[in-house]
Design an enzyme around this catalytic site. Structure first.
Site, short mmCIF file in Angstrom:
data_model
loop_
_atom_site.label_atom_id
_atom_site.label_comp_id
_atom_site.label_asym_id
_atom_site.label_seq_id
_atom_site.Cartn_x
_atom_site.Cartn_y
_atom_site.Cartn_z
N ALA A 61 0.84 -1.20 0.00
CA ALA A 61 0.00 0.00 0.00
C ALA A 61 0.87 1.25 0.00
O ALA A 61 0.57 2.23 -0.71
CB ALA A 61 -0.93 0.01 1.22
N ARG A 63 3.89 1.49 -1.24
CA ARG A 63 4.48 1.59 -2.59
C ARG A 63 3.47 2.20 -3.57
O ARG A 63 3.83 3.04 -4.41
CB ARG A 63 4.94 0.23 -3.09
CG ARG A 63 6.21 -0.26 -2.44
CD ARG A 63 6.81 -1.46 -3.17
NE ARG A 63 5.91 -2.59 -3.28
CZ ARG A 63 5.78 -3.55 -2.36
NH1 ARG A 63 6.51 -3.51 -1.25
NH2 ARG A 63 4.94 -4.55 -2.54
N GLU A 100 -0.20 6.46 6.16
CA GLU A 100 0.10 5.07 5.79
C GLU A 100 1.27 4.52 6.59
O GLU A 100 1.26 3.37 7.03
CB GLU A 100 0.39 4.96 4.29
CG GLU A 100 0.64 3.54 3.82
CD GLU A 100 -0.55 2.62 4.04
OE1 GLU A 100 -0.37 1.54 4.64
OE2 GLU A 100 -1.67 2.98 3.63
N ASP A 126 -8.28 -2.00 11.69
CA ASP A 126 -9.36 -1.37 10.94
C ASP A 126 -9.35 0.15 11.14
O ASP A 126 -9.61 0.92 10.21
CB ASP A 126 -10.72 -1.94 11.35
CG ASP A 126 -10.95 -3.34 10.83
OD1 ASP A 126 -10.13 -3.83 10.03
OD2 ASP A 126 -11.94 -3.97 11.25
#
EC number: 2.7.1.107
Length: 160
Positions: A61, A63, A100, A126
């Site tokens: 994710a 990347r 992220e 989550d």
């Protein structure tokens, strides 16, 4: 024997030294915490670069979002907008990367604790994923509101 300052409901061993498994016990000695100035900054930079290398190598994710940033950052630098709008465009992209990285660190910590399925582990992961989604939504919204009218104007000029 109870201390004269203790309350009646307090256990007798409330002021005993903390054991190594106690979550309130002091952390073990960290040789990097005593560094100051340029030495501390050097170690912090090395750790940060190691974090980037791990994220690029291990997190698909990250990347994907880095690829998006590689496209959007140059566009944000050349699009003809006011400086504040440019900061918003670039900041929204960088925010996605920041969130992220934080999400990946939460996931790694959860996996370090245990790989077994647990409701709290799922909830933590989550919630991190939801934070990334909010950052992505904010990025899209920022680009649509700032660059969208320019694209509409440019396409209108091309049509005439």
């Amino acid at each position: 024997m109870r201390s004269p300052l203790s309350t009646r409901n307090e256990p007798a061993d409330a002021h005993e030294p903390l054991g190594p498994d106690d979550p309130l016990a002091p952390l073990p000695f960290n040789p990097y915490k005593g560094n100051r100035g340029l030495t501390r900054a050097w170690h912090a930079m090395k750790n940060s670069l190691a974090g980037f290398r791990v994220a690029i190598r291990e997190e698909s994710a990250f990347r994907q979002e880095l690829t998006l940033a590689a496209i959007l950052v140059p566009c944000g630098l050349v699009v003809p907008v006011e400086p504040v709008a440019r900061v918003l465009l670039l900041g929204s992209v960088l925010l996605v990367l920041i969130v992220e990285l934080l999400n990946s660190s939460v996931e790694a910590a959860i996996d370090r604790i245990s790989l077994e399925r647990h409701e709290l582990s799922r909830r933590a992961k989550d919630l991190g994923s939801a934070a990334v989604m909010v950052a992505l939504f904010m990025c899209v919204m920022t680009w649509v509101l700032i660059v969208g009218p320019l694209v509409v104007r440019w396409t209108g000029m091309l049509m005439h």
